[in-house]
Design an enzyme around this catalytic site. Sequence first.
Site, PDB file in Angstrom:
ATOM      1  CG  HIS A  39     -74.856 -65.324 -82.377  1.00  0.00           C
ATOM      2  ND1 HIS A  39     -73.646 -65.670 -81.754  1.00  0.00           N
ATOM      3  CD2 HIS A  39     -75.653 -65.059 -81.690  1.00  0.00           C
ATOM      4  CE1 HIS A  39     -73.987 -65.825 -80.725  1.00  0.00           C
ATOM      5  NE2 HIS A  39     -75.326 -65.430 -80.357  1.00  0.00           N
TER       6      HIS A  39
ATOM      7  CG  HIS B  82     -76.157 -60.669 -78.898  1.00  0.00           C
ATOM      8  ND1 HIS B  82     -76.733 -60.997 -77.691  1.00  0.00           N
ATOM      9  CD2 HIS B  82     -75.796 -62.104 -79.149  1.00  0.00           C
ATOM     10  CE1 HIS B  82     -76.571 -62.152 -77.062  1.00  0.00           C
ATOM     11  NE2 HIS B  82     -76.104 -62.863 -78.049  1.00  0.00           N
TER      12      HIS B  82
ATOM     13  N   GLY C   5     -81.479 -70.113 -75.540  1.00  0.00           N
ATOM     14  CA  GLY C   5     -79.797 -70.431 -75.456  1.00  0.00           C
ATOM     15  C   GLY C   5     -79.103 -69.114 -75.222  1.00  0.00           C
ATOM     16  CD  GLN C   6     -80.662 -62.896 -74.337  1.00  0.00           C
ATOM     17  OE1 GLN C   6     -81.754 -63.402 -74.292  1.00  0.00           O
ATOM     18  NE2 GLN C   6     -80.305 -61.963 -74.693  1.00  0.00           N
TER      19      GLN C   6
ATOM     20  CG  ASN D  54     -78.856 -67.910 -79.343  1.00  0.00           C
ATOM     21  OD1 ASN D  54     -79.802 -68.604 -80.294  1.00  0.00           O
ATOM     22  ND2 ASN D  54     -77.666 -67.766 -79.168  1.00  0.00           N
TER      23      ASN D  54
ATOM     24  CG  ASP E 208     -68.772 -65.052 -80.250  1.00  0.00           C
ATOM     25  OD1 ASP E 208     -70.153 -65.057 -80.473  1.00  0.00           O
ATOM     26  OD2 ASP E 208     -68.326 -65.805 -79.560  1.00  0.00           O
ATOM     27  CB  ILE E 209     -64.712 -64.021 -77.170  1.00  0.00           C
ATOM     28  CG1 ILE E 209     -63.311 -64.095 -76.625  1.00  0.00           C
ATOM     29  CG2 ILE E 209     -65.389 -64.869 -76.409  1.00  0.00           C
ATOM     30  CD1 ILE E 209     -63.218 -63.267 -75.340  1.00  0.00           C
TER      31      ILE E 209
HETATM   32  P1  5GP Z   1     -75.730 -65.598 -76.776  1.00  0.00           P
HETATM   33  O1  5GP Z   1     -75.436 -67.265 -76.343  1.00  0.00           O
HETATM   34  O2  5GP Z   1     -75.952 -64.815 -75.857  1.00  0.00           O
HETATM   35  O3  5GP Z   1     -76.624 -65.648 -78.012  1.00  0.00           O
HETATM   36  O4  5GP Z   1     -74.263 -65.353 -77.277  1.00  0.00           O
HETATM   37  C1  5GP Z   1     -73.334 -64.547 -76.579  1.00  0.00           C
HETATM   38  C2  5GP Z   1     -72.055 -64.693 -77.347  1.00  0.00           C
HETATM   39  O5  5GP Z   1     -71.163 -63.899 -76.676  1.00  0.00           O
HETATM   40  C3  5GP Z   1     -71.075 -66.021 -77.331  1.00  0.00           C
HETATM   41  O6  5GP Z   1     -71.326 -66.632 -78.796  1.00  0.00           O
HETATM   42  C4  5GP Z   1     -70.192 -65.822 -76.601  1.00  0.00           C
HETATM   43  O7  5GP Z   1     -69.091 -66.410 -77.249  1.00  0.00           O
HETATM   44  C5  5GP Z   1     -69.915 -64.310 -76.906  1.00  0.00           C
HETATM   45  N1  5GP Z   1     -68.941 -63.567 -75.897  1.00  0.00           N
HETATM   46  C6  5GP Z   1     -69.272 -63.720 -74.560  1.00  0.00           C
HETATM   47  N2  5GP Z   1     -68.445 -62.991 -73.693  1.00  0.00           N
HETATM   48  C7  5GP Z   1     -67.571 -62.076 -74.879  1.00  0.00           C
HETATM   49  C8  5GP Z   1     -66.561 -61.261 -74.674  1.00  0.00           C
HETATM   50  O8  5GP Z   1     -66.048 -60.973 -73.955  1.00  0.00           O
HETATM   51  N3  5GP Z   1     -66.026 -60.745 -76.050  1.00  0.00           N
HETATM   52  C9  5GP Z   1     -66.783 -61.310 -77.143  1.00  0.00           C
HETATM   53  N4  5GP Z   1     -66.295 -60.708 -78.195  1.00  0.00           N
HETATM   54  N5  5GP Z   1     -67.578 -62.233 -77.354  1.00  0.00           N
HETATM   55  C10 5GP Z   1     -68.165 -62.564 -75.945  1.00  0.00           C
END
Ligand code: 5GP
Length: 121
Positions: A110, A108, A101-102, A95, A35-36
């Site tokens: 986490h 995906h 919270g998506q 999420n 995760d970034i």
């Molecule tokens: P969500 O909130 O949709 O469950 O999580 C999306 C996740 O993707 C977040 O934790 C966010 O930090 C990660 N993310 C968003 N953009 C990028 C990216 O460009 N590269 C990577 N490696 N992670 C990303």
Amino acid sequence: MSQHSDPQCLFCKIVSGAIPSKKVFEDEEFLAFHDINPWAPIHFLIIPKIHLPSMAQIGHEHAQMMGRMMVLAPKLALEQGASPYPKGGFRIVCNTGSDGGQEVHHLHVHVLAGPRPWLKG
Ligand code: 5GP
Ligand code: ZN
């Protein structure tokens, strides 16, 4: 019918390599990458390579794929340095939708692990 890839989707761009990622694992079906913006010492995402927006679109036809993703999670967590169960362990988060919270609408999970405290949770 679900598309296999969505040209607008951030994670489809990561699958194609158009956007770089720090890869944890890859096979024909899945990609895992760090995760970034990590909330824990170990924080990576596992995604199916096909574009599915979220868990809300999952049906019986995806049961085996989802099972394989869940089998992958503990294996990769240990490989990434998670301490063994039960003292160590990991958290899997998925999420789904705005209330869930998506932020990125490509399915995906986490996988979070490592010594606490963590940024979230
Ligand atoms: P969500 O909130 O949709 O469950 O999580 C999306 C996740 O993707 C977040 O934790 C966010 O930090 C990660 N993310 C968003 N953009 C990028 C990216 O460009 N590269 C990577 N490696 N992670 C990303
Ligand atoms: Zn996608």
